[in-house]
Write a protein that holds these residues in place. Structure first.
Motif, PDB file in Angstrom:
ATOM      1  N   ARG A 199      -5.776  -9.844  -1.589  1.00 43.46           N
ATOM      2  CA  ARG A 199      -6.685  -8.954  -0.866  1.00 43.46           C
ATOM      3  C   ARG A 199      -6.303  -7.517  -1.177  1.00 43.46           C
ATOM      4  O   ARG A 199      -5.123  -7.193  -1.195  1.00 43.46           O
ATOM      5  CB  ARG A 199      -6.635  -9.220   0.621  1.00 43.46           C
ATOM      6  CG  ARG A 199      -6.933 -10.670   0.956  1.00 43.46           C
ATOM      7  CD  ARG A 199      -7.179 -10.891   2.402  1.00 43.46           C
ATOM      8  NE  ARG A 199      -7.292 -12.315   2.691  1.00 43.46           N
ATOM      9  CZ  ARG A 199      -7.674 -12.791   3.855  1.00 43.46           C
ATOM     10  NH1 ARG A 199      -7.984 -11.968   4.836  1.00 43.46           N
ATOM     11  NH2 ARG A 199      -7.749 -14.087   4.051  1.00 43.46           N
ATOM     12  N   VAL A 200      -7.325  -6.677  -1.354  1.00 40.94           N
ATOM     13  CA  VAL A 200      -7.054  -5.318  -1.824  1.00 40.94           C
ATOM     14  C   VAL A 200      -7.392  -4.242  -0.805  1.00 40.94           C
ATOM     15  O   VAL A 200      -7.083  -3.075  -1.023  1.00 40.94           O
ATOM     16  CB  VAL A 200      -7.789  -5.043  -3.148  1.00 40.94           C
ATOM     17  CG1 VAL A 200      -7.385  -6.058  -4.210  1.00 40.94           C
ATOM     18  CG2 VAL A 200      -9.295  -5.069  -2.936  1.00 40.94           C
ATOM     19  N   ALA A 201      -8.013  -4.607   0.298  1.00 36.21           N
ATOM     20  CA  ALA A 201      -8.409  -3.617   1.298  1.00 36.21           C
ATOM     21  C   ALA A 201      -7.437  -3.623   2.469  1.00 36.21           C
ATOM     22  O   ALA A 201      -7.101  -4.685   3.002  1.00 36.21           O
ATOM     23  CB  ALA A 201      -9.824  -3.888   1.791  1.00 36.21           C
ATOM     24  N   ALA A 202      -7.031  -2.442   2.893  1.00 38.94           N
ATOM     25  CA  ALA A 202      -6.078  -2.336   3.998  1.00 38.94           C
ATOM     26  C   ALA A 202      -6.609  -2.987   5.267  1.00 38.94           C
ATOM     27  O   ALA A 202      -5.844  -3.592   6.031  1.00 38.94           O
ATOM     28  CB  ALA A 202      -5.741  -0.876   4.247  1.00 38.94           C
ATOM     29  N   ARG A 203      -7.920  -2.902   5.490  1.00 37.82           N
ATOM     30  CA  ARG A 203      -8.492  -3.439   6.723  1.00 37.82           C
ATOM     31  C   ARG A 203      -8.400  -4.969   6.773  1.00 37.82           C
ATOM     32  O   ARG A 203      -8.597  -5.566   7.826  1.00 37.82           O
ATOM     33  CB  ARG A 203      -9.957  -3.016   6.843  1.00 37.82           C
ATOM     34  CG  ARG A 203     -10.868  -3.596   5.788  1.00 37.82           C
ATOM     35  CD  ARG A 203     -12.311  -3.127   5.952  1.00 37.82           C
ATOM     36  NE  ARG A 203     -13.198  -3.730   4.966  1.00 37.82           N
ATOM     37  CZ  ARG A 203     -13.374  -3.264   3.748  1.00 37.82           C
ATOM     38  NH1 ARG A 203     -12.720  -2.187   3.365  1.00 37.82           N
ATOM     39  NH2 ARG A 203     -14.195  -3.865   2.909  1.00 37.82           N
ATOM     40  N   GLN A 204      -8.112  -5.604   5.644  1.00 42.95           N
ATOM     41  CA  GLN A 204      -8.018  -7.060   5.597  1.00 42.95           C
ATOM     42  C   GLN A 204      -6.644  -7.578   6.046  1.00 42.95           C
ATOM     43  O   GLN A 204      -6.468  -8.773   6.197  1.00 42.95           O
ATOM     44  CB  GLN A 204      -8.291  -7.557   4.183  1.00 42.95           C
ATOM     45  CG  GLN A 204      -9.704  -7.288   3.692  1.00 42.95           C
ATOM     46  CD  GLN A 204      -9.911  -7.713   2.250  1.00 42.95           C
ATOM     47  OE1 GLN A 204      -9.203  -7.248   1.348  1.00 42.95           O
ATOM     48  NE2 GLN A 204     -10.866  -8.581   2.003  1.00 42.95           N
ATOM     49  N   GLU A 245      -3.605   3.848   0.109  1.00 43.44           N
ATOM     50  CA  GLU A 245      -4.266   3.208  -1.022  1.00 43.44           C
ATOM     51  C   GLU A 245      -3.557   1.916  -1.409  1.00 43.44           C
ATOM     52  O   GLU A 245      -2.346   1.763  -1.241  1.00 43.44           O
ATOM     53  CB  GLU A 245      -4.314   4.149  -2.227  1.00 43.44           C
ATOM     54  CG  GLU A 245      -2.975   4.519  -2.825  1.00 43.44           C
ATOM     55  CD  GLU A 245      -3.112   5.321  -4.120  1.00 43.44           C
ATOM     56  OE1 GLU A 245      -4.236   5.620  -4.556  1.00 43.44           O
ATOM     57  OE2 GLU A 245      -2.056   5.636  -4.700  1.00 43.44           O
ATOM     58  N   PHE A 246      -4.332   1.017  -1.948  1.00 41.91           N
ATOM     59  CA  PHE A 246      -3.839  -0.287  -2.403  1.00 41.91           C
ATOM     60  C   PHE A 246      -2.939  -0.105  -3.612  1.00 41.91           C
ATOM     61  O   PHE A 246      -3.229   0.684  -4.502  1.00 41.91           O
ATOM     62  CB  PHE A 246      -5.030  -1.171  -2.759  1.00 41.91           C
ATOM     63  CG  PHE A 246      -4.664  -2.445  -3.458  1.00 41.91           C
ATOM     64  CD1 PHE A 246      -4.911  -2.593  -4.820  1.00 41.91           C
ATOM     65  CD2 PHE A 246      -4.080  -3.497  -2.776  1.00 41.91           C
ATOM     66  CE1 PHE A 246      -4.590  -3.765  -5.479  1.00 41.91           C
ATOM     67  CE2 PHE A 246      -3.747  -4.672  -3.420  1.00 41.91           C
ATOM     68  CZ  PHE A 246      -4.003  -4.810  -4.769  1.00 41.91           C
ATOM     69  N   PHE A 280       0.852  -1.176   0.000  1.00 43.20           N
ATOM     70  CA  PHE A 280       0.000   0.000   0.000  1.00 43.20           C
ATOM     71  C   PHE A 280       0.892   1.231   0.000  1.00 43.20           C
ATOM     72  O   PHE A 280       2.085   1.129   0.282  1.00 43.20           O
ATOM     73  CB  PHE A 280      -0.905   0.003   1.233  1.00 43.20           C
ATOM     74  CG  PHE A 280      -1.945  -1.086   1.212  1.00 43.20           C
ATOM     75  CD1 PHE A 280      -1.618  -2.403   1.509  1.00 43.20           C
ATOM     76  CD2 PHE A 280      -3.258  -0.796   0.875  1.00 43.20           C
ATOM     77  CE1 PHE A 280      -2.559  -3.410   1.470  1.00 43.20           C
ATOM     78  CE2 PHE A 280      -4.221  -1.799   0.840  1.00 43.20           C
ATOM     79  CZ  PHE A 280      -3.866  -3.106   1.141  1.00 43.20           C
TER      80      PHE A 280
END
Length: 124
Positions: free
Chosen positions: A105-110, A46-47, A37
């Motif tokens: 996985r593309v979301a930081a929260r993941q 951002e990813f 990121f």
């Protein structure tokens, strides 16, 4: 637990290249999905890219597709982000991230684990 240490950042002219590395501690590196990121000043994180645990699958943000390549060496507990044709808008702190799993996985929260970040500055 896994600890992540990024390296390879620096200052480069537009059109140049850099290769970022992310070294992970522990014996279970091959069980982690890895991601990169970035965060520019005043902007949200951002990813950039993600790679599956086996390395067979990758995903890229549209803004870097065709210019950046993410790979991993599970024997060396390391992922590599090759960045070519760099643009001033690529300037940011780049973070490596890890999460136990199989696919990208593309979301930081993941992601569960994060490195301290490495600065990339692209001059025009």
């Amino acid at each position: 637990q896994v600890q992540l240490v990024e390296s390879g950042g620096g200052l480069v002219q537009a059109g140049g290249s850099l290769r970022l590395s992310c070294a992970a501690s522990g014996r279970t590196f091959s069980t982690y999905v890895m991601g990169w990121f970035r965060q520019a000043p005043g902007k949200e994180r951002e990813f950039v890219a993600s790679i599956s645990r086996s390395g067979s699958m990758t995903s890229y943000a549209d803004s870097v597709k065709g210019r950046f390549t993410l790979s991993r060496d599970n024997a060396k507990n390391t992922v590599f982000l090759q960045m070519n044709s760099l643009k001033p808008e690529d300037t940011a702190v780049y973070y490596c991230a890890a999460v136990s799993g199989f696919t990208v996985r593309v979301a930081a929260r993941q992601y569960d684990y994060w490195g301290q970040g490495t600065q990339v500055t692209v001059s025009s």
